[in-house]
Enzyme design. Sequence first.
Site, PDB file in Angstrom:
ATOM      1  CG  ASN A 157      -2.317   0.786   0.618  1.00  0.00           C
ATOM      2  OD1 ASN A 157      -1.797   1.548   0.255  1.00  0.00           O
ATOM      3  ND2 ASN A 157      -3.194  -0.294   1.275  1.00  0.00           N
ATOM      4  CD  GLU A 195     -10.131   0.451  -5.997  1.00  0.00           C
ATOM      5  OE1 GLU A 195     -10.830   0.366  -6.698  1.00  0.00           O
ATOM      6  OE2 GLU A 195      -9.169   0.545  -5.013  1.00  0.00           O
ATOM      7  CG  HIS A 217     -15.112   4.191  -4.024  1.00  0.00           C
ATOM      8  ND1 HIS A 217     -14.793   3.689  -4.401  1.00  0.00           N
ATOM      9  CD2 HIS A 217     -16.492   4.133  -3.543  1.00  0.00           C
ATOM     10  CE1 HIS A 217     -15.142   1.994  -4.979  1.00  0.00           C
ATOM     11  NE2 HIS A 217     -16.435   2.421  -4.309  1.00  0.00           N
ATOM     12  CG  HIS A 264     -16.511   8.578 -11.121  1.00  0.00           C
ATOM     13  ND1 HIS A 264     -15.501   8.833 -11.777  1.00  0.00           N
ATOM     14  CD2 HIS A 264     -16.254   7.497 -10.052  1.00  0.00           C
ATOM     15  CE1 HIS A 264     -14.425   8.350 -10.856  1.00  0.00           C
ATOM     16  NE2 HIS A 264     -15.081   7.834  -9.690  1.00  0.00           N
ATOM     17  CG  HIS A 265     -18.675  13.745  -9.038  1.00  0.00           C
ATOM     18  ND1 HIS A 265     -20.350  14.900  -8.205  1.00  0.00           N
ATOM     19  CD2 HIS A 265     -19.197  14.705  -9.766  1.00  0.00           C
ATOM     20  CE1 HIS A 265     -20.936  15.383  -8.794  1.00  0.00           C
ATOM     21  NE2 HIS A 265     -20.748  14.714 -10.201  1.00  0.00           N
ATOM     22  CD  GLU A 266     -10.432  10.059  -8.063  1.00  0.00           C
ATOM     23  OE1 GLU A 266     -10.818   8.919  -7.640  1.00  0.00           O
ATOM     24  OE2 GLU A 266     -10.876  11.091  -6.225  1.00  0.00           O
TER      25      GLU A 266
HETATM   26  C1  NOJ Z   1     -10.439   4.885  -6.480  1.00  0.00           C
HETATM   27  C2  NOJ Z   1     -11.574   3.755  -5.946  1.00  0.00           C
HETATM   28  O1  NOJ Z   1     -11.178   2.664  -6.005  1.00  0.00           O
HETATM   29  C3  NOJ Z   1     -11.644   3.348  -7.949  1.00  0.00           C
HETATM   30  O2  NOJ Z   1     -12.667   2.386  -7.630  1.00  0.00           O
HETATM   31  C4  NOJ Z   1     -11.880   4.181  -9.068  1.00  0.00           C
HETATM   32  O3  NOJ Z   1     -12.192   3.902 -10.232  1.00  0.00           O
HETATM   33  C5  NOJ Z   1     -10.314   5.319  -8.840  1.00  0.00           C
HETATM   34  N1  NOJ Z   1     -10.143   5.586  -7.972  1.00  0.00           N
HETATM   35  C6  NOJ Z   1     -10.707   6.286  -9.842  1.00  0.00           C
HETATM   36  O4  NOJ Z   1     -11.343   7.419  -9.085  1.00  0.00           O
HETATM   37 CA    CA Z   2     -10.135   2.409  -3.707  1.00  0.00          CA
END
Ligand code: NOJ
Ligand code: CA
Length: 702
Positions: A193, A508, A483, A413-415
């Site tokens: 990590n 993931e 997330h 989706h909001h990153e």
């Molecule tokens: C980490 C998130 O857990 C994942 O689901 C997402 O696709 C990526 N960030 C990009 O936002």
């Molecule tokens: Ca994540």
Amino acid sequence: MKKRLIVLGVIMSSILSYGQTLKSPNSEHELNFKLNEVGTPFYSLHYKGKEVIKESQLGLELVDDETSLMNGFEVKEVSETSFNEVWEPVWGEQSEIINHYNEVAFTLEQPEMNRHIIIRFRLFDEGLGFRYEFPQQENLVYFVIKEEHTEFGMTGDHTAYWIPGDYDSQEYDYTTSKLSEISGLFDDALTGNASQEQFAKTGVQTSLMMKSEDGIYINLHEAALKEYSLMNLNLDESSLTFKSWLTPDAVGNKGYLQAPAVSPWRTVMVSDDATDILASNMTLNLNEPNTLEDTSWIKPIKYMGVWWEMITGKSTWNYTDDLPSVKLGETDYSKTTPNGKHAANTEHVKKYIDFASKHGFDALLVEGWNEGWEDWFGNSKDFVFDFVTPYPDFDVEEIHDYARSKNIEMMMHHETSGAIRNYERHLDTAYQFMNKCGYTSVKSGYVGDIIPRGERHYGQWAINHYLYAVKKAADYKIMVNAHEAVRPTGLRRTYPNLIGNESARGTEFQVFGGSKPNHVTILPFTRLIGGPMDYTPGIFEMDISKLNPDNNSHVNSTIANQLALYVTMYSPLQMAADLPEHYEQFMDAFQFIKDVAIDWDESHYLEAEPGEYLTVARKAKDESSWFIGNVNGTTPRKTQVELDFLEKGKTYEATIYADAKDAHYKTNPQAYEISTKKVTSRSTLKLKSASGGGFAISIIEK
Ligand code: NOJ
Ligand code: CA
């Protein structure tokens, strides 16, 4: 709603050294509270006559306050209450929840400072919750927490299922060890990590699951974390006592409070049966009731996503590879060179919509739809997302119309890339854009350092933001799945539009090197104690190099195990995370994902041992069908499932999705067998689970 409330108030005159006992409704738990000779509060907890929390200190240290809220207390008032009600969640593991507890609240005064606090204890049949309360008063108005000094004294060197006490990531694999072994294993536990600064080599995260040598399960967590910093637990190895350790802010303070205020509840669940920990609703019950008047727009969601192909590296979120050379923030993307791997393009998205619609899904998530991904991992943070500007190959309107014609909702989706101030500035326009374009739910994300001040992901400032985003979303009738936000503490009861969180190592990580095969037998005892997880199950192709030759990761799970997760990992939000072409190879197994319910009337935890196995049966909401899931650790296992929870006199057809004889999470993960059987409430099913395997069963009335 049934309610019973009995208040037995006792007014105390100043009592210097003091002790009192309270029992849970079933009398199995007993709390003892006392003040010692210098007026410091202590508590201890017994379960079935055995001490499980030895005498442990309580109190808070304040910045610039010598006395702090640590000692010099006298008991001013004791108030006992008993409470029993049944309430109905908007969605959940069951349609009715019993909230039954005995409570005692101590008003503690510091005569010298002429100020007081309350420590409130609630004893449920599953264990204890307690919190600090700071009533409005002249001499305690605005104060800064230097550290909370709540202790949890363990009575032995228990086995613990733990992850490192990080301030910015919860995405670790669990380590199982004795408490005394934590410090020695700490560095190994961080491996794999992006490790950030650790506060101590014995600090661990909650929810912390433990098991004593005499078979008692103990779970430490918190409930209703609001306007406060998250608590990690720092183990004092010499006394085997956990000490609360709050997440600091950018300058090292741990919380800014203004009375009236309360701390989150600190929770201690105890049982000699591990299934009681899974079945407990204590965390939810310690949260306030639903605050939303109209909840008709909040619905559990089964969804697919243009997502796994980016996670695996088969496709990209970004549109082009050459942006960093272009002036940030003023980019005309249509003049850049597309990299040819951008998955969020209209044509490709439509194919997913077709597949999701054909198989009865509710929604489709598309990541990488908006501008900004090229600089996301760059050092320049003067260009961050605005959440409303699509890439040139993503036609919002056309996709929206197409999705609507196919009965599919689009999931936004909001990153944020951790740029919380930037996100807050854009939040209204981002939600308005969603309303206009027909998006009813959002997956938000907080990857990376928190910008701009270097706050921590789980400090008070960021925690206030996560809830602000959820509350504001409710104004726009938007459901949130965040997330990398703080791990849940049952707030979904109060804000049921918070339908999901990640906040742990999800599927993931199978692509980033792999998680241990028994990971999913621990998560329900740890991360899921606070609320549902967007774990993103349903991977059928375990060999990731087939998607991306540069990635040799292997998904440590069998297909039957992947199916079982839809039942064992409770969530109102369930994804079928793999690619349509992989499902097309195994349509008979995919049928379970299509059939499985996502909202429930009843949940029965049939057997469980953290790290080893668990088997859960749930009844679909307002329907007669049942679904069973079993996930198994590394040791192959046989079990029997008695179907005595089925309605008597009815006949059902059970479809059993089991590991094939030679299945194994590593060497033969795609080997499964499907069989059907007529069953009644008198039937018993004999089943086998492979290493890293499990089984999933649908039981439909005939
Ligand atoms: C980490 C998130 O857990 C994942 O689901 C997402 O696709 C990526 N960030 C990009 O936002
Ligand atoms: Ca994540």
